[in-house]
Design a protein around this motif. Sequence first.
Motif: not given
Length: 497
Positions: A455-460, A474-491
């Motif tokens: 199941a985890a592999n299918r999600k990845l 992507k989050p709007p410009k100037g707004q703090q949000g989750y960095n979708y380009g970093t972190g573990h994908p399963t998050e």
Amino acid sequence: MDVDIIEEEQQMMSQSHGSRLAGKRPLRITVDEAHPFEIETYISSYTGRTYVDRLLHIMSVCPALAPQALQLAVAEALKGRDTNLYREIFNRYERIHADAGDEIPHLSVLAEPDEHWIEETNLRNQAEKTKLEVELKTYSSNMIKESIRMAHRDLGDFYRSIGEHNSALKHYTKSREFCTTSQHVLDMCMSVIELLVEQRNYSHIATYVFKAEAALDSVTIARGQTGPEPPAGSAQANKDKRNAEREKVQTKLDVATALSHLGQNNYEKAAQSFLKVGPVKGLEDWSGKLIAPGDIAIYATLCALATFPRPSIRTQILDNDIFGMYIEQEPYVRELLESYMNNRFKNVLEILERYATRHYIDIHLYQHVHNLTNLIRSKSLVLYFQPFSSIKLERMSQAFGWSVQELEQQVVALIQAGEIKARVDRQNKILKAKEIDQRAALYAKAIKSGQDMQAANRKLLLRMRLQQADLVVKPPKGQQGYNYGTGHPTELLSGDY
């Protein structure tokens, strides 16, 4: 032991002295060769109001001891100034005599109320009350905070001595407004805690223990910061003195906390709090006035046997030198612990039965004796059966000193409660543990792990394809949000796809 366990007995007596709930039959116990009890030896460990309160309880639960308890209680009450408590002793005996009939002598044969003492004591109490109220009014007019605090404290002590607990609590709490130091707050909290323990008002004790601990921390810090820098040797001596003073107060707070947990049926926390209590000398004036060291040994041991695993009993009780000082006050407690640790469960139950009278006449413990005994009995059965895959009920009954029918009833109840994973062969009178196929359990665990990994592999893989297609929000410009380009994908991947 001849004990009539009534379903509603847990609420037999209210917190006020001598009152009984309407329609509730009280607990009745007997004293005989199988259940010995020496009232004079027992009551000699107490003084003051708790001395009389415990004798009143003995009169209620054990009519055979009521005549002796009456005489002891009257003699002690005459040393105080509470005329209502003095009258309650005679009223209690009359109610006991009405229920017991000819089993005990009539009140007139034993003692008569001293009306002259009652009248004189009431006059002295009224004069003292007037004097203290005038002092409080004078100090309030002059707005002297320290004097007002002391006046409220003195009135609280006075009302407590004459048995008017609500008025005493009112003045103790009122003095809080005029406290100027942490020591004053601590003294006020300790007075309220003592009053609540006397009333057996367990639900409110924790509140004032919390306040007292906060005040104790402030007092300790203040004592360490005041005064000039002392020489090295005296500095260490002063530090040891402060620690000793804190230890004494903390010991009392631990006892109060433990009694609060016990009164609210939280036996595991009660045992833990009792086992944190410091040396016997730390109880100071509480020893005898509120509780005896032997009581602490009994309460902690019964609660621990009912809730603790055996390794914890050994490390926290048997190997505890400080608690060993309390066990010395009641020698049978050590025999009870050693029998439990050595699997001599028949001896454990015999000791509990033999000293059941001692437990039922205790004003803090009597409501919990039945529950604690059942818990200890159930734990003993579970521990005895653990090493076996099957065992004859006859052999098991011999180990506990019961008949096969009694044992079967106990075992069936534990199986239904899920405490014992087994089945009873009623035809052959054998208790068999449920067989678990370890190979099948291992395969099932491995299959589940594989399914989770798939199941985890299918999600990845899905996320990687979304990124390749540039389908990323992507989050709007100037707004703090989750960095979708970093972190573990399963998050980002939760749920099923």
